[in-house]
Design a protein around this motif. Structure first.
Motif, mmCIF file in Angstrom:
data_model
loop_
_atom_site.group_PDB
_atom_site.id
_atom_site.type_symbol
_atom_site.label_atom_id
_atom_site.label_comp_id
_atom_site.label_asym_id
_atom_site.label_seq_id
_atom_site.Cartn_x
_atom_site.Cartn_y
_atom_site.Cartn_z
ATOM 1 N N THR A 34 0.853 -1.274 -0.156
ATOM 2 C CA THR A 34 0.047 -0.093 -0.074
ATOM 3 C C THR A 34 0.975 1.168 0.087
ATOM 4 O O THR A 34 0.629 2.266 -0.569
ATOM 5 N N THR A 35 1.824 1.336 0.724
ATOM 6 C CA THR A 35 2.752 2.457 0.877
ATOM 7 C C THR A 35 3.382 2.523 -0.382
ATOM 8 O O THR A 35 3.771 3.628 -1.022
ATOM 9 N N ARG A 36 3.890 1.481 -1.131
ATOM 10 C CA ARG A 36 4.492 1.512 -2.342
ATOM 11 C C ARG A 36 3.585 1.987 -3.375
ATOM 12 O O ARG A 36 4.183 2.818 -4.309
ATOM 13 N N THR A 37 2.445 1.696 -3.384
ATOM 14 C CA THR A 37 1.489 2.267 -4.323
ATOM 15 C C THR A 37 1.584 3.762 -4.271
ATOM 16 O O THR A 37 1.604 4.522 -5.368
ATOM 17 N N VAL A 38 1.416 4.364 -3.146
ATOM 18 C CA VAL A 38 1.316 5.730 -2.982
ATOM 19 C C VAL A 38 2.336 6.488 -3.453
ATOM 20 O O VAL A 38 2.405 7.491 -4.142
ATOM 21 N N VAL A 39 3.790 6.039 -3.104
ATOM 22 C CA VAL A 39 4.978 6.360 -3.350
ATOM 23 C C VAL A 39 5.330 6.474 -4.984
ATOM 24 O O VAL A 39 5.647 7.334 -5.461
ATOM 25 N N GLU A 40 5.033 5.346 -5.469
ATOM 26 C CA GLU A 40 5.260 4.965 -6.938
ATOM 27 C C GLU A 40 4.263 5.989 -7.685
ATOM 28 O O GLU A 40 4.847 6.391 -8.998
ATOM 29 N N SER A 41 3.000 5.917 -7.293
ATOM 30 C CA SER A 41 2.025 6.841 -7.998
ATOM 31 C C SER A 41 2.525 8.295 -8.095
ATOM 32 O O SER A 41 2.403 8.739 -9.039
ATOM 33 N N ALA A 42 2.965 8.659 -6.854
ATOM 34 C CA ALA A 42 3.414 10.144 -6.766
ATOM 35 C C ALA A 42 4.469 10.396 -7.873
ATOM 36 O O ALA A 42 4.277 11.405 -8.628
ATOM 37 N N LEU A 43 5.444 9.584 -7.824
ATOM 38 C CA LEU A 43 6.506 9.577 -8.739
ATOM 39 C C LEU A 43 6.237 9.793 -10.134
ATOM 40 O O LEU A 43 6.525 10.385 -10.920
#
Lengths: 156, 265, 273
Positions: B237-246
């Motif tokens: 879930t954390t990765r989704t937010v980080v990767e999406s933002a980037l």
């Protein structure tokens, strides 16, 4: 949550979203004021168009009357030819002067049309005979310094 | 010497792993697209996801849009006033929102509100063997679970970005016209004269569409790929937010370069 | 030349090897499940029992060897044929794996709605029928979160048999249940199998409960079948592993201690430091 409630909410959401797109197009953008497939074309030749860009506004007395549609170079005369699309409600006289102007000191460049006193009007595909090129700052400065230098020479 | 070799080996391993993951993710998305038939044939499946991704994001999107527009107007007014061009505040607010902030900020909010929820939901379904059970019932989870979510995201994002921009323009109007006394007519007419339909609004919609596809692709992939443990789902879930933002910010740069190159706007 | 499987066998595993990456899980598995019988596959935790079910269901492919279901090699089926075969299989997952966003009713109706075009009133009757069979007709409107562990398992069982499968697989059906739920599930496995004319494979480590209901047992350890027989045979078996399992001894062929360096040297090393 049952299906009809979901459908209702999704319906509201999609309606709001599409409404927002329409609002942006008509009220924020210029879709209502300018339809790109309407209007007639005029050509204008310039020695130098400066920073004029495709889709720059064409203004007369400060009112937007059209857009620059195409810019190309005449390979024989090395003049720039700008094709303008003018809204059909506006007619301009044969002796209209087209000049490239800048809004404010640092603003974008636009094309100004200044009608003369002729009774005949320009038709689709006509060429604007009288044009005034863009003012190029480097040239202006060059002329100014040249003049100053010449002045200084006279005093000696 | 040994340390350098080890570091190089780790770096090489990391690069190979990243490329492998990228390839795997691309293949996954291709499989989701190939299995998308059901998402449209049985639209009620996608409808349900539209509710979760779109309708439930409405409040945060609208409120944020309103505040962003108000701040833009306030800041813009201060600066423009120094140049005696305070009435151009409408143009400033609308241009920033329609071309950039609308799609980008709505995308970031969408990633953290809807994208993370998608990852968590799919990851949890995997952890509790619901996806496995579906497979054993001869139902393809990509078609039944993943594709409807993906398409709901792709459909929602442009609508949410447009709502964000409209709320922002409204917020800007409130501050500029109602609070700071900019003329109402000038506010709108300047905006209309300056913002081009194709360059501004259509490009903004294209951007938000691309962002929507990128965010939901990342979200469903991370969920589907999550290790089937509580910890695995949490970090996915954390990765989704980080990767999406980037992804949103990088794509925004690339798209802006392509869209506005050579037009001078 | 290997002999073809007998027509009376629904599932046949022949010389099956399987592993995840470098880790070997199944070394050499041979077993058959005759039609109409309830067969248990037993062994300690983590011995690859669940893997056997996934091989039969076609979710995993063996590294070598053959898995035959109704005479067809599962690993060689294309996606469409595999899905057609799975429609005739039901599987009960360890914790039920009910869809959390649906009621018990919708969970049981799920396979019917996905695979048939029956009108909603017939689906309603079928679902009620299945829920009645597991004794949970009254819980039709509840969500999985509102069901106890045993009830969730029973709803999942109703879902697994919704399409009247030829083969029902159970992954640890007794794990984590109270004694009453345990007996109910055991009883249901036997009754549903006989009532539907199906064949059942039960993967479990609960020896007492399963010996009451199954027809035949395979013991799996370290990736091999090490013992097999009817419950009566196993109760008097003298294979050490089976004895340890049946009697519940802490030490034996399955050691109490995980393999480690010598106890003494590990303690001394600390003192030396």
């Amino acid at each position: 949550m049952n299906r009809t409630t979901i459908d209702l909410w999704v319906g509201i959401f999609v309606a709001l979203g599409l409404g927002a797109i329409v609002f942006l197009s008509l009220k924020v953008g210029n879709l209502a004021t300018f339809k790109s497939d309407e209007g007639y074309h005029l050509d204008a030749r310039f020695d130098n168009i400066g920073g004029l860009k495709v889709r720059a506004p064409v203004k007369s007395a400060g009112v937007v009357v059209g857009r620059v549609e195409k810019i190309r170079l005449d390979p024989k005369t090395y003049e720039a030819i700008a094709t303008l699309r003018i809204e059909p409600t506006y007619q301009f006289t044969k002796d209209t002067i087209a000049s490239i102007l800048t809004s404010g000191l640092l603003g974008e460049q636009y094309l100004g049309l200044e009608p003369g006193g002729d009774t005949a009007t320009l038709k689709d595909g006509d060429r604007i005979a009288k044009t005034q090129s863009a003012v190029v700052l480097e040239k202006l400065l060059g002329q100014f310094m040249f003049g100053k230098a010449a002045e200084g020479g006279d005093k000696k | 010497m040994n340390d350098i070799a080890r570091m190089l080996r780790r770096l090489g391993g990391g690069v190979i792993d990243a490329v492998w993951r990228l390839g795997y993710a691309s293949r996954f998305i291709a499989m989701v697209l190939a299995a998308s038939g059901m998402a449209f044939r049985r639209f009620s499946l996608t409808m349900r996801e539209l509710y979760f991704a779109g309708v439930l994001s409405l409040v945060i999107i609208s409120v944020s849009g309103l505040f962003v527009g108000m701040v833009l107007a306030l800041q813009g007014f201060e600066t423009l006033q120094n140049f005696g061009a305070a009435e151009a505040v409408g143009v400033l607010v609308a241009t920033s929102l329609v071309k950039e902030l609308g799609p980008v900020v709505a995308g970031l909010l969408f990633a953290s509100r809807a994208g993370s929820a998608m990852t968590a939901e799919i990851g949890l379904m995997k952890t509790t063997e619901q996806l496995s059970a579906m497979e054993m019932m001869a139902v393809n989870p990509l078609a039944r679970v993943v594709a409807p979510r993906f398409w709901a995201g792709v459909i929602s994002m442009p609508l949410l970005a447009a709502i964000f921009s409209v709320m922002g323009v409204f917020g800007g109007w409130l501050v500029a016209v109602k609070l700071l006394g900019v003329d109402n007519g000038t506010f709108w007419s300047q905006m209309q004269a300056q913002i081009d339909f194709r360059l501004g609004i259509v490009n903004g919609i294209i951007k938000s569409f691309v962002f929507g596809a990128a965010i939901t692709a990342i979200a469903v992939y991370e969920g589907y790929d999550a290790p089937p443990t509580a910890e695995g789902v949490a970090s996915a879930t954390t990765r989704t937010v980080v990767e999406s933002a980037l992804a949103v910010l990088a794509l925004d740069f690339v798209l802006t370069v392509f869209m506005f190159r050579g037009t001078g706007l | 030349m290997i002999s073809p499987p007998a027509a009376s066998d629904l599932v046949t595993l022949r010389d099956v090897k399987f592993g995840y990456g470098a880790r070997t899980v199944l070394r050499d598995i041979n077993l058959t499940v005759p039609r109409g019988k309830v067969v248990a596959i037993m062994g300690g935790s983590g011995c690859g029992k669940t893997t056997i079910l996934r091989l039969i269901g076609g979710q995993l492919r063996p590294k070598s060897g053959e898995v035959l279901v109704a005479g067809r090699p599962v690993a060689k089926l294309n996606a469409e044929d595999l899905f057609r075969m799975r429609r005739r299989m039901g599987m009960l997952f360890q914790f039920g794996a009910l869809f959390t966003d649906m009621t018990a009713f919708d969970n049981v109706a799920f396979p019917l709605r996905e695979h048939t075009s029956l009108p909603e009133d017939i689906i309603h009757d079928l679902v009620i029928l299945k829920l009645q069979a597991v004794g949970l007709r009254g819980a039709a409107g509840l969500r999985p979160a509102e069901l106890s562990g045993g009830m969730a398992r029973r709803v999942a069982l109703a879902r697994a048999v919704a399409l009247d499968p030829m083969l029902i697989m159970y992954d640890e059906p007794f794990a984590g249940l109270d004694p009453i739920s345990l007996s109910i599930i055991g009883d249901l496995i036997r009754r549903l199998n006989d009532a539907l004319g199906a064949t059942s494979v039960v993967v479990t480590h609960d020896i007492i409960e399963s010996l009451k209901i199954v027809d035949y047992v395979y013991f799996v350890s370290e990736g091999r079948v090490i013992a097999q027989g009817t419950p009566a045979e196993l109760k008097v078996s003298d294979v050490p592993y089976v004895r340890q399992f049946v009697d519940g001894e802490t030490d034996g062929p399955v050691p109490f201690h995980y393999p480690a360096a010598s106890y003494r040297s590990e303690l001394m090393a600390e003192i030396d430091e």
